[in-house]
Design an enzyme around this catalytic site. Structure first.
Site, PDB file in Angstrom:
ATOM      1  N   GLU A  91       1.883 -11.729   5.634  1.00  0.00           N
ATOM      2  CA  GLU A  91       0.908 -11.044   6.484  1.00  0.00           C
ATOM      3  C   GLU A  91       1.411 -11.236   7.912  1.00  0.00           C
ATOM      4  O   GLU A  91       1.322 -12.331   8.468  1.00  0.00           O
ATOM      5  CB  GLU A  91      -0.483 -11.659   6.311  1.00  0.00           C
ATOM      6  CG  GLU A  91      -1.046 -11.557   4.902  1.00  0.00           C
ATOM      7  CD  GLU A  91      -1.672 -10.192   4.622  1.00  0.00           C
ATOM      8  OE1 GLU A  91      -1.647  -9.330   5.522  1.00  0.00           O
ATOM      9  OE2 GLU A  91      -2.179 -10.008   3.503  1.00  0.00           O
ATOM     10  N   HIS A 125       2.946  -7.018   4.568  1.00  0.00           N
ATOM     11  CA  HIS A 125       1.546  -6.669   4.810  1.00  0.00           C
ATOM     12  C   HIS A 125       1.150  -7.010   6.242  1.00  0.00           C
ATOM     13  O   HIS A 125       1.896  -7.660   6.973  1.00  0.00           O
ATOM     14  CB  HIS A 125       0.626  -7.425   3.838  1.00  0.00           C
ATOM     15  CG  HIS A 125       0.733  -6.968   2.432  1.00  0.00           C
ATOM     16  ND1 HIS A 125      -0.023  -5.932   1.921  1.00  0.00           N
ATOM     17  CD2 HIS A 125       1.531  -7.385   1.410  1.00  0.00           C
ATOM     18  CE1 HIS A 125       0.290  -5.736   0.654  1.00  0.00           C
ATOM     19  NE2 HIS A 125       1.245  -6.607   0.320  1.00  0.00           N
ATOM     20  N   GLU A 175      -2.037   0.133   8.099  1.00  0.00           N
ATOM     21  CA  GLU A 175      -1.183  -0.917   7.550  1.00  0.00           C
ATOM     22  C   GLU A 175      -0.045  -0.327   6.729  1.00  0.00           C
ATOM     23  O   GLU A 175       1.088  -0.800   6.786  1.00  0.00           O
ATOM     24  CB  GLU A 175      -2.013  -1.871   6.689  1.00  0.00           C
ATOM     25  CG  GLU A 175      -1.204  -2.991   6.064  1.00  0.00           C
ATOM     26  CD  GLU A 175      -1.993  -3.835   5.086  1.00  0.00           C
ATOM     27  OE1 GLU A 175      -1.420  -4.812   4.564  1.00  0.00           O
ATOM     28  OE2 GLU A 175      -3.187  -3.525   4.840  1.00  0.00           O
ATOM     29  N   HIS A 235       0.834  -1.206   0.000  1.00  0.00           N
ATOM     30  CA  HIS A 235       0.000   0.000   0.000  1.00  0.00           C
ATOM     31  C   HIS A 235       0.869   1.257   0.000  1.00  0.00           C
ATOM     32  O   HIS A 235       2.041   1.213  -0.347  1.00  0.00           O
ATOM     33  CB  HIS A 235      -1.003  -0.030   1.149  1.00  0.00           C
ATOM     34  CG  HIS A 235      -1.707  -1.352   1.255  1.00  0.00           C
ATOM     35  ND1 HIS A 235      -2.642  -1.767   0.333  1.00  0.00           N
ATOM     36  CD2 HIS A 235      -1.561  -2.368   2.141  1.00  0.00           C
ATOM     37  CE1 HIS A 235      -3.059  -2.978   0.668  1.00  0.00           C
ATOM     38  NE2 HIS A 235      -2.414  -3.370   1.748  1.00  0.00           N
TER      39      HIS A 235
END
Length: 322
Positions: free
Chosen positions: A286, A204, A149, A112
């Site tokens: 993650e 992430h 995040e 992101h």
């Protein structure tokens, strides 16, 4: 949200931390990193989709406040807290130091972008990921108290860069908070390809339901469609992912996901542009679930983020040194 189609497997049932998880932890910590059963799962979050992988009740990935907001667990989420390198530094690596990774190139992909929220039209643009078209990027998720995040991923990426450069690697970031949005998921893959990276890791944190805890590493599935051809990188990416998972458990003490991957900490997917379009070994990790209060307390801790960066980096070093 429901998913249909041949590439979607129903999410595995949530498993007790006894039984399969105990076996998975033993394999991770004990060094049995090869030959694990990998549970295929598609549909999910960020270069990932609107919901957490395999989670039936994921929170929507909504625009997130900046990291200056109070964070869950009472820990400061600031990039300047314990063990953190400077928050904003150039994305190009410093000259590589002498070390065991001299001559190796590592690309870190911080998931992101903190300012994606200001560019919704641009990040919603559809791009080709080989198997289908999907959004250029998303805003990512956040903790319930607003730690984004995108801020988490940049902080961990900076810490990893410091660790890996000390080992002699040349380190490149796909973005360093130095562009207005993105890059799009297809461009993220191209950055690693153009660098001829020896390893690429996309950082992430998940946005699943409360009570879903732990990390998982996402491996590329075998894809040959359009611009996507992962067949040559499936095996080395799996080895990279296994080594990262094992070292992540060892260094952080964090258990593999209790809601996806059957206790192995490994998941295979064929829907992620960042993996589908890669021509070099690449995985996603993650690091935890931002929507669970216990995981959020870890993710917002600078000391824990340093451990996460160390664990991921040691997995990369292990992979590159063979």
């Amino acid at each position: 949200m429901s998913y249909t189609g041949p590439d979607f497997d129903p999410p595995p049932q949530r498993r007790s931390r006894r039984g399969p998880l105990t076996v998975g932890l033993a394999a991770l910590v004990g060094g049995g990193l090869l030959g694990w059963g990998v549970y295929a799962a598609t549909g999910g979050t960020d270069d990932k989709g609107p919901q957490a992988e395999g989670s039936p009740s994921a929170a929507p990935r909504t625009p997130s406040p900046a990291a200056s907001s109070p964070a869950g667990g009472g820990a400061s989420p600031s990039a300047g807290d314990e063990g953190s390198p400077a928050s904003r530094t150039p994305s190009a690596s410093a000259p590589a130091a002498a070390g065991p990774l001299k001559g190796k190139v590592v690309v870190i992909d911080p998931g992101h972008n903190p300012t994606n929220v200001e560019h919704t039209a641009e990040i919603n643009r559809q791009v080709d990921v080989g198997t289908h078209r999907k959004e250029c990027d998303t805003t990512g998720t956040s903790t319930n108290d607003g730690y984004a995040e995108a801020e988490f991923t940049l902080d961990v990426a900076h810490r990893m860069r410091a660790v890996l450069e000390k080992q002699g690697a040349t380190v490149k970031l796909t973005q360093d908070g130095d562009r207005p949005f993105g890059p799009c998921v297809d461009e993220r893959a191209r950055i690693g390809n153009a660098a001829k990276a020896d390893a690429v890791v996309s950082i992430h944190a998940d946005g699943s339901g409360a009570g879903n805890r732990g990390f998982h590493v996402i491996l590329p599935g075998s894809v040959n469609a359009g611009e996507a051809d992962t067949r040559a990188i499936v095996a080395p990416s799996r080895e990279l992912g296994e080594r990262i998972a094992g070292n992540f458990v060892r260094v952080t003490g964090t258990a593999p996901s209790n809601y996806i991957g059957g206790g192995t900490g490994l998941v295979t997917r064929k829907d992620l542009g960042g993996l589908n379009l890669s021509t070099v070994p690449k995985v996603f990790i993650e690091c935890g679930n931002m929507r669970d209060s216990k995981d959020a307390a870890l993710l917002t801790s600078g000391a824990w983020r340093q451990k996460a960066a160390q664990g991921i980096s040691e997995g990369i070093v292990s992979f590159l040194r063979g």
